[in-house]
Design an enzyme around this catalytic site. Structure first.
Site, short mmCIF file in Angstrom:
data_model
loop_
_atom_site.label_atom_id
_atom_site.label_comp_id
_atom_site.label_asym_id
_atom_site.label_seq_id
_atom_site.Cartn_x
_atom_site.Cartn_y
_atom_site.Cartn_z
CG ASP A 179 12.22 -25.85 -43.14
OD1 ASP A 179 13.29 -26.41 -43.39
OD2 ASP A 179 11.11 -26.44 -43.23
CD GLU A 232 8.29 -27.53 -46.60
OE1 GLU A 232 8.27 -27.05 -45.45
OE2 GLU A 232 7.27 -27.92 -47.21
CE LYS A 237 12.67 -29.54 -43.39
NZ LYS A 237 11.32 -29.13 -43.78
CE LYS A 248 4.55 -29.30 -45.02
NZ LYS A 248 4.87 -28.08 -45.80
CB VAL A 284 9.75 -21.44 -38.64
CG1 VAL A 284 10.19 -20.32 -37.71
CG2 VAL A 284 10.44 -21.28 -39.99
CB THR A 285 5.87 -23.42 -38.28
OG1 THR A 285 5.31 -24.62 -38.82
CG2 THR A 285 5.87 -22.33 -39.33
CB CYS A 311 9.25 -28.15 -40.71
SG CYS A 311 8.41 -28.16 -42.30
CD GLN A 337 2.03 -39.43 -22.47
OE1 GLN A 337 1.85 -40.65 -22.41
NE2 GLN A 337 1.85 -38.72 -23.57
C1 C5J Z 1 7.54 -25.61 -42.10
C2 C5J Z 1 5.43 -25.48 -43.24
N1 C5J Z 1 8.82 -25.34 -42.28
N2 C5J Z 1 4.81 -24.92 -42.21
N3 C5J Z 1 6.75 -25.73 -43.21
O1 C5J Z 1 7.04 -25.72 -41.00
O2 C5J Z 1 4.80 -25.75 -44.24
#
Ligand code: C5J
Length: 237
Positions: free
Chosen positions: A36, A84, A141, A144, A169-170, A174, A214
């Site tokens: 994204d 996205e 997509k 997320k 990102v972020t 996502c 872990q």
């Molecule tokens: C992504 C969002 N790409 N933060 N989307 O992280 O809504």
């Protein structure tokens, strides 16, 4: 920043110095996944901005990600860019996602870069610095995670991909969702620390810590210089 090419050739499986321990990287079975890196998240007037975020924070990772992309392309790796987005009629946007948030603009509304988070609008495209090349996968997509209602898994299987380098990102939305989805499907995942960013510094830090806790419960993290070094690339400042 420039790259000095690989000498000697990279072995079929190379080791990346990573957290919580070295990551085995089979370059021919690994994909670079860039999540994204769209104007909607990185530039004023898009979705990230409409949600009240400081979008300029995300732009800091572009130089390192561009360098990594150049090296992975030269290595012949599979490159996947995700976007996205939703259809113009919003038929693929769940009502809950559409309603969510308290910003002045919602998904589908007209913002400074066209309709927010709608496929084909100027703001929905990938930033010029990381523009996909012909032959690279561009995966649209609606959620997320990159596996939710997409052909992502089939595309990876067709190419014999078993390992993923995750960027974009972020970090905690996502990117982390995709990493967890991939981990549950059996992919070995490394999150590249300086090639991912969040609107919230603490969320990025927490994500890096929680995926490697872990014994690498979700996977590995490493700076891009370690990935490049494993592929015998030297970065010159
Ligand atoms: C992504 C969002 N790409 N933060 N989307 O992280 O809504």
């Amino acid at each position: 920043m420039s790259l000095v090419p690989s000498v000697p050739p990279v072995p079929p499986v190379t080791l990346v110095s990573a957290q919580p321990y070295d990551f085995e990287l089979p370059t021919q079975h690994c994909a670079l996944v860039i999540i994204d890196m769209q104007r909607d998240f990185l530039e004023p007037g898009g979705f990230g901005d409409a949600l009240g975020n400081d979008v300029l924070r995300l732009q800091a990772i572009v130089p390192a990600l561009k360098t990594l992309l150049t090296a992975c392309r030269a290595q012949g790796m599979t490159i996947v860019h995700t976007i996205e987005c939703h259809r113009p009629d919003l038929s693929d946007c769940p009502p809950a996602k559409l309603k969510r948030g308290e910003g002045s603009l919602k998904i589908g509304d007209r913002g400074g870069m066209g309709r927010i988070l709608i496929a084909g609008e100027p703001g929905n495209g990938i930033i010029d610095d990381l523009a996909p090349l012909p032959g690279e996968i561009v995966l649209e997509k609606p959620g997320k995670g990159a596996f939710c209602r997409t052909p992502f898994e089939a595309l990876l299987q067709e190419r014999g991909i078993t390992h993923l380098l995750l960027t974009g990102v972020t970090t905690e939305v996502c990117v982390q969702t995709t990493m967890r989805e991939a981990n549950d499907r059996g992919y070995e995942c490394l999150l590249v620390e300086d090639c991912t960013e969040s609107y919230f510094a603490a969320f990025k830090e927490a994500t890096l810590a929680m995926v490697t806790a872990q014994g690498g419960i979700v996977g590995w993290t490493a700076p891009s210089t370690n990935v490049l070094a494993a592929m015998n690339w030297n970065v010159l400042a």
